[in-house]
Enzyme design. Structure first.
Site, PDB file in Angstrom:
ATOM      1  N   ARG A 204       0.826  -1.225   0.000  1.00  0.00           N
ATOM      2  CA  ARG A 204       0.000   0.000   0.000  1.00  0.00           C
ATOM      3  C   ARG A 204       0.856   1.268   0.000  1.00  0.00           C
ATOM      4  NH1 ARG A 204      -2.473  -3.707  -1.029  1.00  0.00           N
ATOM      5  NH2 ARG A 204      -4.327  -4.538  -0.030  1.00  0.00           N
ATOM      6  N   SER A 254     -10.494   0.078   4.138  1.00  0.00           N
ATOM      7  CA  SER A 254      -9.652  -0.033   5.336  1.00  0.00           C
ATOM      8  C   SER A 254      -9.130   1.335   5.760  1.00  0.00           C
ATOM      9  CB  SER A 254      -8.455  -0.941   5.061  1.00  0.00           C
ATOM     10  OG  SER A 254      -8.914  -2.226   4.757  1.00  0.00           O
ATOM     11  N   GLU A 324      -4.219   4.158   6.376  1.00  0.00           N
ATOM     12  CA  GLU A 324      -4.176   3.836   4.942  1.00  0.00           C
ATOM     13  C   GLU A 324      -4.953   4.919   4.187  1.00  0.00           C
ATOM     14  OE1 GLU A 324      -4.680  -0.240   3.660  1.00  0.00           O
ATOM     15  OE2 GLU A 324      -6.069   0.422   2.087  1.00  0.00           O
TER      16      GLU A 324
END
Ligand SMILES: Cc1cc2nc3c(=O)[nH]c(=O)nc-3n(C[C@H](O)[C@H](O)[C@H](O)COP(=O)(O)OP(=O)(O)OC[C@H]3O[C@@H](n4cnc5c(N)ncnc54)[C@H](O)[C@@H]3O)c2cc1C
Length: 344
Positions: A204, A254, A324
């Site tokens: 990520r 998320s 995130e």
């Protein structure tokens, strides 16, 4: 999309964001000079005070001072020049599925890619896509041409650009697995081509995050295969994806990255925070690493829950969760400042 005319920023925020706790009220108002310069660029459309809640999956965010739609790389280069010369901050907006905008809105320019930057070309097994194309559309269109590789990435709302910048992934596939190169625009520099390795993609993350770089196009290397089976797989994976996430309520997927060897959702759940709420926001009952906008949630509510979860996990497990979701404007500074305080 709701827009207002050229009234003072103070009035704009007050009228759009009735009920919001914090609104920007700079005395100087909207930068009309910058607006006029932007509007004179061919391939650029400018609106004033677009409510960002209307373009994010969380349905949260005050107005953008200048909301700009850009149709080509050339137009984008000119927009970057105006932003630099007028000292306005530019936020590149994709599908708005991984971002929390402040309740008081965003000063400066929020820019979306359209036109040429939403087009797709196929040449053999090479696919070139504008950064504004959605992954869902790209995966389906390529599968229909018997080109495989994007199926696992089709189940979440994302533009190509947004996915490249954070090396998005799902079901064991990351976008870097099929990405060959990208074109990147930066203020004061010609558009350049970077190979995937130059982006240093990790979990990520890429080296483009937190920089002024804007992905304009991406080139993918796919493989020939059975398109009908790929379309079936897309449908099946999408069904599984949606079953695993809270449905019905706006969210941004998320909230925290998974820490090495563990899952943010497991840690937050173990702290007893499933279902915890602040204002109109709630830590999902279904998946503890997702915050849902239950009813008229504000960015401040989401931030409160993120800080609560961060402190609880830190105090109980000595693990520092990292967001995130992109915290836009001043929200990132506020998050880290308040998260650093002792637990509640
Ligand atoms: C229901 C749901 C499920 C999700 N599931 C997943 C999942 O399984 N895996 C996963 O990885 N993510 C998932 N996400 C998160 C999100 O969809 C991805 O992070 C997505 O790639 C974000 O893309 P976007 O176009 O929406 O970017 P935005 O949210 O618009 O922007 C996110 C960041 O990327 C930057 N950005 C966007 N486009 C560009 C560009 N062209 N150039 C430079 N910077 C750019 C923005 O400035 C911002 O900083 C999910 C989200 C939701 C709502």
């Amino acid at each position: 999309m709701r827009t207002l005319g050229d009234v003072a920023w103070k009035n704009v925020t007050a009228s759009i964001d009735k009920g919001a706790v914090s609104v920007l009220q700079p005395p100087e108002g909207v930068n009309l000079k910058a607006r006029d310069r932007l509007a004179s660029i061919p391939g650029v459309e400018v609106r004033v005070a677009v409510r960002l809640a209307s373009v994010t999956t969380l349905r949260i965010g005050g107005p953008a001072e200048l909301f700009v739609r850009v149709e080509s790389e050339a137009a984008l280069t000119d927009v970057l020049t105006v932003a630099r010369e007028t000292a306005l901050v530019l936020h590149l907006h994709g599908h708005g599925s991984n971002v929390l905008f402040p309740d008081g809105g965003m000063r400066g320019i929020v820019c979306r890619l359209r036109g040429e930057l939403e087009q797709v070309e196929v040449e053999g097994e090479t696919v070139r896509a504008g950064a504004g194309v959605t992954l869902a559309r790209l995966a389906r269109d390529t599968a229909k041409q018997d080109l495989l590789g994007l199926e696992a990435l089709s189940g979440f709302p994302s533009t190509v650009g947004g996915a490249v910048v954070m090396n998005a992934g799902c079901y064991g596939t990351e976008i870097r697995d099929v990405l060959a190169e990208v074109r990147v625009a930066r203020p004061g520099r010609p558009v350049e081509t970077l190979a995937t390795a130059d982006l240093k993609p990790g979990y990520r993350t890429t080296s483009l995050q937190g920089t002024e770089a804007i992905v304009t196009r991406a080139e993918f290397r796919l493989r020939r295969g059975d398109g009908a089976s790929a379309l079936k797989r897309i449908n099946e994976l999408n069904r599984r994806r949606w079953e695993s996430l809270p449905s019905g309520k706006p969210n941004a997927g998320s909230v925290f990255r998974n820490p090495e060897g563990d899952f943010a959702g497991r840690l937050i759940e173990a702290c007893g925070l499933k279902g915890a709420s602040s204002g109109g926001a709630e830590i999902s009952q279904r998946h503890a690493n997702v915050i849902v906008n239950r009813e008229n949630a504000r960015a401040a509510d989401v931030l409160d829950l993120m800080i609560t979860a961060h402190r609880a996990v830190r105090d109980r497990f000595h693990v520092e969760l990292r967001p995130e979701i992109v915290l836009a404007g001043d929200l990132a500074d506020e998050f880290w400042r308040r998260a650093a305080a002792p637990g509640i």
